[in-house]
Design an enzyme around this catalytic site. Structure first.
Site, PDB file in Angstrom:
ATOM      1  N   LEU A   1      -6.045 -13.786   0.850  1.00 34.25           N
ATOM      2  CA  LEU A   1      -6.955 -14.647   0.083  1.00 34.25           C
ATOM      3  C   LEU A   1      -6.835 -14.448  -1.432  1.00 34.25           C
ATOM      4  CD1 LEU A   1      -9.246 -16.715   0.034  1.00 34.25           C
ATOM      5  CD2 LEU A   1     -10.870 -14.820   0.270  1.00 34.25           C
TER       6      LEU A   1
ATOM      7  N   GLY B   1       9.636  -5.176   1.818  1.00 32.15           N
ATOM      8  CA  GLY B   1       9.307  -4.289   0.709  1.00 32.15           C
ATOM      9  C   GLY B   1      10.184  -4.603  -0.497  1.00 32.15           C
TER      10      GLY B   1
ATOM     11  N   TYR C   1      -1.415  -9.033  15.866  1.00 32.31           N
ATOM     12  CA  TYR C   1      -1.317  -8.005  14.828  1.00 32.31           C
ATOM     13  C   TYR C   1      -2.243  -6.829  15.162  1.00 32.31           C
ATOM     14  CZ  TYR C   1      -2.513  -5.627  10.504  1.00 32.31           C
ATOM     15  OH  TYR C   1      -2.788  -4.665   9.575  1.00 32.31           O
TER      16      TYR C   1
ATOM     17  N   ARG D   1     -15.513 -10.648   4.572  1.00 36.09           N
ATOM     18  CA  ARG D   1     -14.600  -9.506   4.645  1.00 36.09           C
ATOM     19  C   ARG D   1     -15.047  -8.421   3.670  1.00 36.09           C
ATOM     20  NH1 ARG D   1     -13.425 -11.963   8.371  1.00 36.09           N
ATOM     21  NH2 ARG D   1     -11.405 -12.709   9.149  1.00 36.09           N
TER      22      ARG D   1
ATOM     23  N   ILE E   1       0.843  -1.203   0.000  1.00 36.15           N
ATOM     24  CA  ILE E   1       0.000   0.000   0.000  1.00 36.15           C
ATOM     25  C   ILE E   1       0.879   1.255   0.000  1.00 36.15           C
ATOM     26  CG2 ILE E   1      -1.996   1.118   1.094  1.00 36.15           C
ATOM     27  CD1 ILE E   1      -2.415  -1.595   2.598  1.00 36.15           C
TER      28      ILE E   1
ATOM     29  N   ASP F   1      12.383   2.584   4.297  1.00 34.37           N
ATOM     30  CA  ASP F   1      11.953   1.185   4.247  1.00 34.37           C
ATOM     31  C   ASP F   1      13.163   0.285   4.505  1.00 34.37           C
ATOM     32  OD1 ASP F   1       9.267  -0.230   2.597  1.00 34.37           O
ATOM     33  OD2 ASP F   1      11.002  -1.477   3.106  1.00 34.37           O
TER      34      ASP F   1
END
Ligand code: UDP
Length: 323
Positions: free
Chosen positions: A188, A36, A141, A219, A12, A31
């Site tokens: 998924l 990444g 998380y 979801r 993202i 980063d």
């Protein structure tokens, strides 16, 4: 504005970096490149390779850059992994976050857009979910993201921070050359697409005994370009607080697989497997607050369009960014 984007080489973050550049902002990406991809960093952006877990890395980057605002993505983001290795989630997402916040404090930077998650709510009592629901995470998380939200709330009260918490539902899709490449891949949609790509025989469905219409988890799938757009809107001066980002439509695992069959024209065999620990049954957003206050309007709300964009990217990058 000059924006420091942590995790800007990720899924993202890279899309947000590109869209910020397209809007004329100056972008510095911080980063570690642990998860990444250098290939995902727009050549117009400056790249600082550093790790939030090393306080000095982010301190030096912040003091050198002196950005107007920070957009913070850098984190581990896999529910299943967090149930197996909670320690790496708390170290990276919480300790790393505190290093970032303290570097901002020292450099006089107050505005932060934080990539948070609907996993901070845990199993909601009602759907669609508004921002004022209780936050009771069911996995480390979600807990790690909630803990950093709380740190930022205290810094808002005591250090005049201007934090925005963008609580994403399920990020998916692709934008041009930028797509989803995780190792291991546990999400998924990319896992479904491995089947028509010829890399897997079938997709596994984790549980069909949930309290949902077809028994599989529901979801709210949201296109990454729409998520990225919300970050840009949230940079506006005076905006703070939490915003849920989703389309408000819930799709079950079985429905997503069916949609992928239509998009790819492949049979995509599916097999039932036990529940994945930590998964809530149903997560669907009420995103009215983001629409009203940020003026956010998703451009790609249709699930088939989202899967189509992901499919195009995976076909052209069958080995991920290394293709
Ligand atoms: N899921 C699945 N098979 C897979 C990957 C995921 O059945 O190969 C399920 C998972 O258990 C969850 C839903 O799909 O119910 C979305 O999972 P994902 O990891 O994409 O996102 P999450 O909601 O965990 O952030």
């Amino acid at each position: 504005m000059k924006i420091l984007v942590t995790g800007g080489a990720g899924y993202i973050g890279s899309v947000t970096g590109r869209m910020l550049l397209d809007e004329g902002h100056e972008v510095v990406i911080f980063d570690s490149l642990e998860r990444g991809h250098r290939e995902a960093v727009d050549p117009r952006a400056a790249l600082i390779v550093g790790d939030l877990r090393n306080r000095q890395d982010i301190r030096a980057a912040m003091l050198k850059t002196k950005p107007d605002a920070v957009v913070h993505f850098a984190a581990f983001a896999l529910v299943g992994e967090s149930m197996e290795m909670p320690e790496i989630y708390f170290t990276n997402n919480v300790t790393g976050g505190i290093h970032l916040a303290d570097a901002m404090l020292e450099a006089g930077v107050r505005k932060i857009i934080f990539s948070s998650t609907c996993a901070t709510y845990g199993q909601p009592d009602v759907v669609p979910m508004t921002e004022d629901l209780p936050q009771r995470p069911t996995n480390p998380y979600g807990e790690s993201k909630l803990m950093f939200e709380k740190v930022l709330l205290w810094y808002q009260q005591l250090h005049s921070f201007e934090p925005v918490f963008l609580r994403y539902f399920n990020a998916c899709g692709a934008l041009g050359e930028l797509g989803e490449d995780h190792d291991p891949e546990t999400h998924l949609i990319p896992n479904i697409l491995l089947v028509p790509l010829g890399k897997k025989e079938h997709v596994m469905m984790f549980g069909d005994d949930y309290d949902t219409p077809d028994g599989t988890c529901v979801r709210d799938y949201i296109h990454i370009a729409d998520l990225a757009q919300a970050h840009i809107l949230a940079l506006k001066k005076g905006v703070s607080g939490a915003f849920n980002l989703g389309n408000g439509d819930g799709y079950s695992v079985k429905q997503v697989i069916e949609a992928a069959r239509e998009v790819t024209g492949h049979k995509i065999p599916a097999k039932m497997a036990p529940r994945r620990p930590g998964d809530p049954a149903r997560l669907v957003a009420a995103a009215d607050k983001a629409k009203t206050i940020l003026g956010w309007k998703p451009q790609y709300p249709d699930l088939r369009t989202i899967i189509e964009h992901a499919w195009q990217w995976h076909k052209s990058h069958p080995g991920g960014y290394r293709s």
